[in-house]
Write a protein that holds these residues in place. Structure first.
Motif, PDB file in Angstrom:
ATOM      1  N   ASN A 161       0.873  -1.233  -0.005  1.00 52.01           N
ATOM      2  CA  ASN A 161       0.050   0.078  -0.042  1.00 52.01           C
ATOM      3  C   ASN A 161       0.822   1.100  -0.147  1.00 52.01           C
ATOM      4  N   LYS A 217       2.167   2.041  -3.336  1.00 53.95           N
ATOM      5  CA  LYS A 217       1.113   2.257  -4.184  1.00 53.95           C
ATOM      6  C   LYS A 217       0.400   3.573  -3.919  1.00 53.95           C
ATOM      7  N   ASP A 243       5.785   5.906   5.023  1.00 58.65           N
ATOM      8  CA  ASP A 243       6.005   6.280   3.579  1.00 58.65           C
ATOM      9  C   ASP A 243       5.870   7.738   3.457  1.00 58.65           C
ATOM     10  N   ILE A 247      -3.550  10.143   4.829  1.00 58.53           N
ATOM     11  CA  ILE A 247      -4.870   9.789   5.027  1.00 58.53           C
ATOM     12  C   ILE A 247      -5.501  10.475   5.654  1.00 58.53           C
ATOM     13  N   ILE A 280     -10.679   2.717   7.275  1.00 58.98           N
ATOM     14  CA  ILE A 280      -9.957   2.027   6.296  1.00 58.98           C
ATOM     15  C   ILE A 280      -9.693   0.811   6.516  1.00 58.98           C
ATOM     16  N   GLN A 322     -12.287   2.269   1.342  1.00 58.59           N
ATOM     17  CA  GLN A 322     -11.173   2.966   0.872  1.00 58.59           C
ATOM     18  C   GLN A 322     -11.271   4.471   1.385  1.00 58.59           C
ATOM     19  N   ALA A 323     -10.126   4.877   1.364  1.00 64.48           N
ATOM     20  CA  ALA A 323     -10.186   6.469   2.064  1.00 64.48           C
ATOM     21  C   ALA A 323     -10.959   7.293   1.312  1.00 64.48           C
ATOM     22  N   THR A 336      -9.248  -3.473  -3.524  1.00 64.44           N
ATOM     23  CA  THR A 336     -10.782  -3.852  -3.180  1.00 64.44           C
ATOM     24  C   THR A 336     -10.882  -3.230  -1.771  1.00 64.44           C
ATOM     25  N   GLY A 337      -9.929  -2.771  -0.876  1.00 63.52           N
ATOM     26  CA  GLY A 337     -10.307  -2.501   0.401  1.00 63.52           C
ATOM     27  C   GLY A 337     -10.451  -3.456   1.283  1.00 63.52           C
ATOM     28  N   LEU A 393      -6.547  -4.259   4.231  1.00 61.86           N
ATOM     29  CA  LEU A 393      -6.151  -3.555   5.778  1.00 61.86           C
ATOM     30  C   LEU A 393      -7.213  -4.498   6.782  1.00 61.86           C
TER      31      LEU A 393
HETATM   32  P1  ADP Z   1      -7.036  -1.659  -1.241  1.00 58.78           P
HETATM   33  O1  ADP Z   1      -5.527  -1.061  -1.235  1.00 58.78           O
HETATM   34  O2  ADP Z   1      -7.180  -2.762  -1.852  1.00 58.78           O
HETATM   35  O3  ADP Z   1      -7.897  -0.346  -1.613  1.00 58.78           O
HETATM   36  P2  ADP Z   1      -6.695  -1.396   1.618  1.00 58.78           P
HETATM   37  O4  ADP Z   1      -7.608  -2.207   2.846  1.00 58.78           O
HETATM   38  O5  ADP Z   1      -5.363  -2.256   1.530  1.00 58.78           O
HETATM   39  O6  ADP Z   1      -7.314  -1.785   0.453  1.00 58.78           O
HETATM   40  O7  ADP Z   1      -6.689  -0.116   2.096  1.00 58.78           O
HETATM   41  C1  ADP Z   1      -7.889   0.751   1.997  1.00 58.78           C
HETATM   42  C2  ADP Z   1      -7.812   2.045   1.878  1.00 58.78           C
HETATM   43  O8  ADP Z   1      -6.743   2.834   2.827  1.00 58.78           O
HETATM   44  C3  ADP Z   1      -7.023   2.294   0.518  1.00 58.78           C
HETATM   45  O9  ADP Z   1      -7.868   2.440  -0.567  1.00 58.78           O
HETATM   46  C4  ADP Z   1      -6.270   3.750   0.811  1.00 58.78           C
HETATM   47  O10 ADP Z   1      -7.393   4.840   0.399  1.00 58.78           O
HETATM   48  C5  ADP Z   1      -6.085   4.005   2.108  1.00 58.78           C
HETATM   49  N1  ADP Z   1      -4.494   3.624   2.311  1.00 58.78           N
HETATM   50  C6  ADP Z   1      -4.037   2.422   2.949  1.00 58.78           C
HETATM   51  N2  ADP Z   1      -2.601   2.540   2.823  1.00 58.78           N
HETATM   52  C7  ADP Z   1      -2.319   3.761   2.644  1.00 58.78           C
HETATM   53  C8  ADP Z   1      -1.008   4.342   2.665  1.00 58.78           C
HETATM   54  N3  ADP Z   1       0.039   3.897   2.824  1.00 58.78           N
HETATM   55  N4  ADP Z   1      -1.266   5.833   2.023  1.00 58.78           N
HETATM   56  C9  ADP Z   1      -2.458   6.275   1.680  1.00 58.78           C
HETATM   57  N5  ADP Z   1      -3.771   5.732   1.798  1.00 58.78           N
HETATM   58  C10 ADP Z   1      -3.595   4.501   2.127  1.00 58.78           C
END
Ligand code: ADP
Length: 744
Positions: free
Chosen positions: A362, A365, A391, A396, A404, A410-411, A422-423, A426
């Motif tokens: 993540n 990403k 990172d 967020i 999240i 998702q955020a 997919t959300g 986490l």
């Molecule tokens: P996914 O990445 O598959 O959408 P996750 O459950 O891993 O699902 O993450 C949920 C949401 O949390 C992400 O869609 C993103 O909006 C937010 N998020 C997670 N990690 C980070 C990060 N390191 N920096 C910014 N936003 C993040």
């Protein structure tokens, strides 16, 4: 006593008169008659006697005296009668109010009783032997018996079920009972306590019961419904797990066949289609893997392994696995495992890897520039280990920080469209970490980056105790120049410092070149990321001054050739063991001349005709060295003072010799006398002498506003923020020169 007796006799007589009025009347008449008769008889016989000496005069006096006496008696009697009449009227009025009060009280009692009975609560009082002394209508009705039949008996309902009982602070016992009654089974919530109704009597047990049958039954129904829903949910998760598992098999076949198809000769169009089939298949596979994982965890099928594993190996594997993805986005990825941690711990390495891969994935990403660091440190509790995934990405928003962690959340919708996903990641990670007895916390600043902290208890493994993964090199007293920039550079510097080395971290090639001749370096590490040409040039220059010259390579550039002046290379992300092994080596090529050389001729144009004479107060040896070479390179004369006291002395000496310094660069935090205090003293001296005013610039790593105020208050002219580079210094000195020029 005597009073008492007479009073008692009087009361008795009065009672007798009331009870036997005829006898009293007879006695009274007899007494009046005998008194009158006796008086008259005495008088007549007295006046008739021969030798009585009757004198009519005296007789008349006596008769009138008696008449007067009788009149007095009559008057007294009439007064008394009036007084008694008055008392009688008063008593009658009082009596009337009493009757009224009595009515009121009766009414109030009636009202209270009807209210009391209307509550519908059961009320029963029992004496110390358990016999009923009072039961209200509701109790009698529920028992199906009259009050008279109940009072005095030990009647009680049969108990079918007894609930838990609790005691209040005032001694009241509260408990629920299911009882049999002529109207069927009922749930009664009892409150029982002892009450003392009469001072002389033993306390009685008062029980007040409320019929809660409806409420209790509703609660039971709800709880049954919840149990059923839970069971249904588990069944659904099991179904999902089964289904996803079953879908995986044919999907695997499709992806595999897609791969094979791509290996055959295809037209470009066919290749495009086949690729699309394969990538879509892979995306679907990833989704199914997550669903499967999620449903497995939901169904309570997450069994954790308890096996020893090496911490740093796992972390390095994760960074190496993710490095290509990071490097493809020109991001850095680096890891650091604290030396205080045990080498091997016991836990589920595969599940922990899954969590960290998800978090670090993540992080990559959601980051466009900068990098990702994985830092492993001891946690706040004994045996707790904290895995930080940091990172420099989009961050967020505060309101999304708890959301999240929920499934399919998702955020930000827009962000999700850009980045995909997919959300579920986490949600899965948090469940795994919770199952391990740990927690995930999140700190983030939108636009600046996020840090996920996974803290879990991991016991050190017994078998691994006392071992070390690799011998850490002893770098005590050895200087190492690290020419690099970014997250990994600071982590490497931290590790080298742990090994005892004196580290100089510079990001600027020109500064590094100026620093190289300053001493004999144990090693020089150059990151290729600063530019291949500069790196090679530095390697060449370092030949004379360093025993080891190492170049850091990203794995993407590992096949590149590097200048022969380097003695070796290290691949990024760096493995601590490789770094240790490299630095522990005896130099392969001993440099011919290691003695520090006078600085090379400064490039033309940089040197001003007359350089400034500058006093640098700096306690950190490496920083002082850096300042000296930077300033010398710019053509200035530099004197270094290692603490505030020395700076003050040097300044005083120079002033009194008539060659005052043109500039003082003053570090703020120094032993003995700090920069603020030293500046204040210099200003006091200047004020006393009323002469030349030396410009003083603060050197500080702190950018807090309060610190800036402190600098100006002490009489400083400005400040330079560390880490310093050539441009910053040049700019500050140019400003100063201009000011001096104007002053002249
Ligand atoms: P996914 O990445 O598959 O959408 P996750 O459950 O891993 O699902 O993450 C949920 C949401 O949390 C992400 O869609 C993103 O909006 C937010 N998020 C997670 N990690 C980070 C990060 N390191 N920096 C910014 N936003 C993040």
């Amino acid at each position: 006593m005597a009073m008492d007796r007479t009073f008692r006799i009087k009361v008795r007589m009065r009672r007798f008169r009331r009870q036997h009025p005829r006898i009293a009347f007879a006695i009274r008449s007899f007494m009046i008659f005998s008194a009158t008769f006796g008086g008259a008889y005495g008088f007549v016989s007295g006046s008739r006697s021969e030798n009585s000496g009757y004198d009519p005069n005296t007789f008349a006096v006596g008769a009138s005296f008696l008449f007067a006496l009788a009149c007095l008696g009559l008057a007294t009697l009439s007064m008394r009668l009036r007084f008694v009449n008055k008392r009688m009227r008063k008593l009658a009025a009082h009596n009337e109010t009493l009757i009224d009060r009595n009515w009121e009280l009766k009414e109030a009692e009636e009202r209270a009783r009807s209210l009391f009975e209307q509550q519908g609560d059961l009320i029963v009082l029992r004496d110390h032997q358990g016999r009923i002394s009072f039961a209200n209508d509701a109790y009698c009705a529920l028992a199906g018996q009259g009050r008279n039949a109940l009072v005095g008996t030990r009647f009680d309902f049969d108990v079918l079920e007894q609930g838990d009982s609790a005691r209040e602070s005032n001694g009241t016992r509260i408990h629920d009972q299911r009882i049999t009654t002529p109207h069927g089974a009922r749930w009664i919530a009892w409150r029982e306590g002892y009450v003392r109704l009469d001072a002389g009597q033993p306390a009685e047990l008062q029980s007040v019961g409320r019929d809660v049958t409806d409420r209790t039954e509703t609660e039971r129904a709800l709880s049954d419904a919840r149990d059923q829903a839970d069971a249904a949910n588990r069944a659904k998760s099991r179904f999902l797990a089964m289904a996803s598992h079953e879908i995986r098999t044919p999907l695997n076949g499709m992806i595999g066949m897609g791969g094979l198809l791509l290996d055959t000769t295809l037209t470009p169009e066919q290749t495009t289609y086949a690729r699309a089939v394969k990538t879509s298949g892979e995306a679907l596979m990833a989704l199914i893997e997550e669903l499967l994982d999620y449903s497995k965890i939901e169904a309570g099928k997450l069994d954790l392994d308890q096996r020893p594993f090496a911490l740093s190996t796992m972390i390095e594997e994760i960074t190496e696995l993710l490095a290509p993805r990071a490097q493809a986005k020109t991001l850095e990825i680096a890891a650091y495992v604290d030396e205080r941690l045990p080498l091997e711990v016991v836990g589920d390495a595969a599940r922990l890897r899954q969590v960290l891969l998800n978090l670090a994935g993540n992080a990559i990403k959601f980051t466009a520039t900068g990098g990702v660091a994985l830092i492993v440190e001891p946690g706040i509790w004994p045996n707790e280990i904290s895995f930080l995934v940091r990172d420099t990405g989009i961050g967020i928003a505060p309101e999304a920080r708890t959301r999240i962690f929920r499934e399919f959340e998702q955020a930000d919708e827009r962000v999700a469209r850009t980045y995909g996903g997919t959300g579920l990641g986490l949600a899965i990670s948090e469940r795994i970490v919770k199952r391990m007895g740990g927690r995930i916390t999140l700190e983030s600043e939108p636009g600046k980056g996020s840090t996920f902290d996974v803290a879990i208890p991991l016991a050190p493994s017994q078998s691994g105790a006392g071992q070390t993964a690799f011998p850490s090199p002893d770098l005590t007293g050895k200087s190492i120049l690290l020419i690099a920039d970014g997250i990994e550079a600071s982590l490497i510097a931290r590790r080298l410092e742990r090994w005892g080395g004196q580290i100089c971290l510079v990001s600027d090639g020109a500064v590094a070149e100026a620093l190289l001749p300053e001493r004999s370096w144990h090693a020089v590490l150059v990151d290729r990321a600063i530019g291949a040409a500069i790196a090679d040039h530095l390697g060449e220059v370092a030949r004379k001054h360093a025993t080891q010259r190492l170049v850091l390579l990203t794995s993407s550039s590992r096949h590149e050739k590097f200048s022969a002046s380097f003695t070796g290379f290290l691949i990024k992300p760096l493995r601590a063991a490789s770094l240790a092994a490299r630095l522990a080596l005896t130099p392969e090529v001993a440099s011919p001349e290691l003695a520090p050389e006078p600085p090379a001729a400064s490039p033309a144009g940089v040197v001003t005709a007359k350089g400034l004479s500058i006093l640098v107060a700096e306690d950190n040896e490496i920083n002082a060295l850096l300042m000296r070479s930077l300033l010398t390179k710019l053509g200035h004369r530099v004197v270094i003072a290692v603490h505030g006291e020395a700076a003050l002395e040097s300044w005083l000496a120079a002033s009194s010799a008539g060659t005052p310094y043109d500039l003082v660069l003053m570090d703020i935090q120094m032993p003995q006398l700090d920069g603020i205090e030293a500046t204040k003293r210099i200003r006091t001296h200047e004020a006393a002498k009323g002469g030349h005013h030396t410009p003083i610039l603060a050197l500080t790593a702190n950018t807090l506003v309060e610190d800036r105020y402190a600098c100006f208050e002490a009489g400083m002219n400005g400040f330079l923020i560390k880490p310093l580079d050539r441009d910053k210094l040049d700019e500050a000195l140019a400003g100063l020169a201009a000011a001096r020029h104007l002053a002249v």
